[in-house]
Design an enzyme around this catalytic site. Structure first.
Site, PDB file in Angstrom:
ATOM      1  N   SER A 126       0.840  -1.199   0.000  1.00  0.00           N
ATOM      2  CA  SER A 126       0.000   0.000   0.000  1.00  0.00           C
ATOM      3  C   SER A 126       0.871   1.243   0.000  1.00  0.00           C
ATOM      4  O   SER A 126       1.992   1.228   0.544  1.00  0.00           O
ATOM      5  CB  SER A 126      -0.851  -0.021   1.275  1.00  0.00           C
ATOM      6  OG  SER A 126      -1.430   1.235   1.506  1.00  0.00           O
ATOM      7  N   TYR A 150      -1.513  -1.225  10.924  1.00  0.00           N
ATOM      8  CA  TYR A 150      -1.812  -1.758   9.583  1.00  0.00           C
ATOM      9  C   TYR A 150      -0.641  -1.478   8.639  1.00  0.00           C
ATOM     10  O   TYR A 150      -0.102  -2.380   7.985  1.00  0.00           O
ATOM     11  CB  TYR A 150      -3.111  -1.152   9.031  1.00  0.00           C
ATOM     12  CG  TYR A 150      -3.263  -1.354   7.536  1.00  0.00           C
ATOM     13  CD1 TYR A 150      -3.548  -2.615   7.029  1.00  0.00           C
ATOM     14  CD2 TYR A 150      -3.089  -0.302   6.632  1.00  0.00           C
ATOM     15  CE1 TYR A 150      -3.655  -2.820   5.649  1.00  0.00           C
ATOM     16  CE2 TYR A 150      -3.201  -0.494   5.265  1.00  0.00           C
ATOM     17  CZ  TYR A 150      -3.484  -1.750   4.776  1.00  0.00           C
ATOM     18  OH  TYR A 150      -3.588  -1.946   3.421  1.00  0.00           O
ATOM     19  N   LYS A 154       2.325  -3.980   6.665  1.00  0.00           N
ATOM     20  CA  LYS A 154       2.712  -4.000   5.246  1.00  0.00           C
ATOM     21  C   LYS A 154       4.224  -3.818   5.097  1.00  0.00           C
ATOM     22  O   LYS A 154       4.878  -4.510   4.307  1.00  0.00           O
ATOM     23  CB  LYS A 154       1.997  -2.891   4.466  1.00  0.00           C
ATOM     24  CG  LYS A 154       0.498  -3.089   4.342  1.00  0.00           C
ATOM     25  CD  LYS A 154       0.160  -4.282   3.472  1.00  0.00           C
ATOM     26  CE  LYS A 154      -1.307  -4.559   3.386  1.00  0.00           C
ATOM     27  NZ  LYS A 154      -1.629  -5.862   2.826  1.00  0.00           N
TER      28      LYS A 154
END
Ligand code: NAD
Ligand code: UD1
Length: 338
Positions: A126, A150, A154
């Site tokens: 992302s 989050y 990643k």
């Protein structure tokens, strides 16, 4: 022989759109999804749209024995790894769940790939890994950072995959850093179906348009942007899906560990998106200007020229089409896949 692709998280939003493109390009598709944030109905719709079938395993990737079994039964050629939890706010509240799910599932998957000699992996990363970028447009070599669990999951997964590649140069790993995926399949039969109150802009606006929500809250109008509201690089989910096919093709050229931004290179503000959605839907979108949302940045858009040069991929769908397709899906499915 058809190339067989394992798609983890394939019942979800981006996974289901990617499977359509895979099936239409004659790949065979096997899906692992625990349906924690999706419904099997999405895969049924994919089969209806394409007239082709998908082999579905309702399995949690944390279950290493079942994952190993699937790799034994299916002769997998390549993997696209979408599965993961993705709500930023929730990741701040329950970080352990996010780290456990996102990291451990990736480890289990990579162990199974290693054991079964599967070399090709595409991973969903992302633009969040760029943190608050010092400048725009963002190129792949910008410094990386995370501002929430989050995003950190990643970032850590990217590092794990790089370590894995260093340990075994016969692997081929494509890290795809998505900007802001929106839109839906042209048919209106599949699209984004968030649980509860949407966190993200496009599904929220769509629910205002269909009168499920009263008004959009615009988070901040004092950013240093053309109208004061946050600017993002919205990318049509079908363009994003096509990017995965190009990445899979690239992996067959044995490129090693490669990283690509998937974005359009264009930035639109919150109010630009509201206007485009009003045009697409013929509805007025009432909105209120409220304080900034914690953790948001002013502007984020990609330089996607590396993907264009090396993958031959470029986003072709503009903001009007993104809004028209989101609206068609919302109108045809006011309650999502229910
Ligand atoms: P989604 O929630 O619609 O799809 C993810 C799928 O993974 C869901 O179907 C869920 O049930 C499944 N899943 C989660 N944990 C699992 C587990 N342990 N075992 C098996 N299945 C599991 O999300 P999406 O929008 O399609 O995103 C796909 C990927 O792209 C995610 O990794 C996400 O972090 C990443 N991503 C998404 C966005 C976005 O805005 N949608 C942006 C950048 C990156
Ligand atoms: C979010 C995630 C990010 C993820 C990205 C990709 C957060 C904080 N970040 O980014 O980690 O990689 O999605 O999908 O969730 N907005 C409103 N009102 C709303 C919703 C959003 O004004 O109700 C604004 C936001 O302030 C932002 C823009 O709309 O300026 C886009 O927001 P959103 O869709 O949540 O995406 P991002 O914040 O870019």
């Amino acid at each position: 022989m058809k190339e067989k692709v394992l798609v983890t998280g394939g019942a979800g939003y981006i996974g289901s759109h990617t499977i359509i493109q895979l099936l239409m390009s004659n790949y065979e598709v096997v899906v692992i999804d625990n349906l924690s944030n999706s419904k099997e109905a999405s895969l049924k719709r994919v089969e209806e749209i394409t007239g082709k079938s998908v082999k579905f395993y309702k399995v949690d990737l944390l279950d290493s024995e079942k994952v190993d079994e699937i790799f034994t039964i299916e002769k997998i050629d390549s993997v696209i790894h979408f599965a993961g939890l993705k709500a930023v706010g929730e990741s701040v509240e329950i970080p352990l769940k996010y780290y456990h799910n996102n990291l451990t599932s990736t480890l289990v998957l990579c162990e199974a790939m290693q054991k079964h000699n599967v070399k090709n992996l595409v991973f969903s990363s992302s633009a969040t890994v760029y943190g608050d970028p010092a400048a725009v447009p963002i190129t792949e070599d910008f410094p990386l950072s995370a501002t929430n669990p989050y995003g950190r999951s990643k970032l850590v997964i990217e590092e794990i995959l790089n370590d894995l590649y260093i340990s075994d140069n016969s692997l081929n790993i494509a890290i795809l850093r998505y900007f802001n995926p929106v839109g839906a399949h042209k048919s209106g039969m599949i699209g984004e179906d968030p649980n509860g109150i949407p966190n993200n802009l496009a599904p929220y606006i769509a629910q205002v348009a269909i009168c499920k929500r009263d008004a959009l809250k615009v988070f901040g109008n004092d950013y240093n942007t053309h109208d004061g509201t946050g600017v993002r690089d919205y990318i049509h989910v079908t363009d994003l899906a096509d990017g995965h096919l190009r990445a899979l093709e690239k992996l067959n050229e044995k490129p090693g560990y490669v990283v690509y931004n998937l974005g359009t290179g264009c930035g639109y503000s919150v109010l630009d998106v509201v206007k485009a959605f009003e045009k697409a839907s013929g509805k007025t979108i009432p909105y209120q200007l409220v304080d900034r949302r914690a953790g948001d940045i002013a502007t984020c858009y990609a330089n996607a020229s590396k993907a264009e040069k090396e993958l031959g991929w470029k986003a072709t769908r503009g903001i009007d089409e993104m809004c028209e397709d989101t609206w068609r899906w919302q109108k045809m499915n006011p309650n999502g896949f229910e």
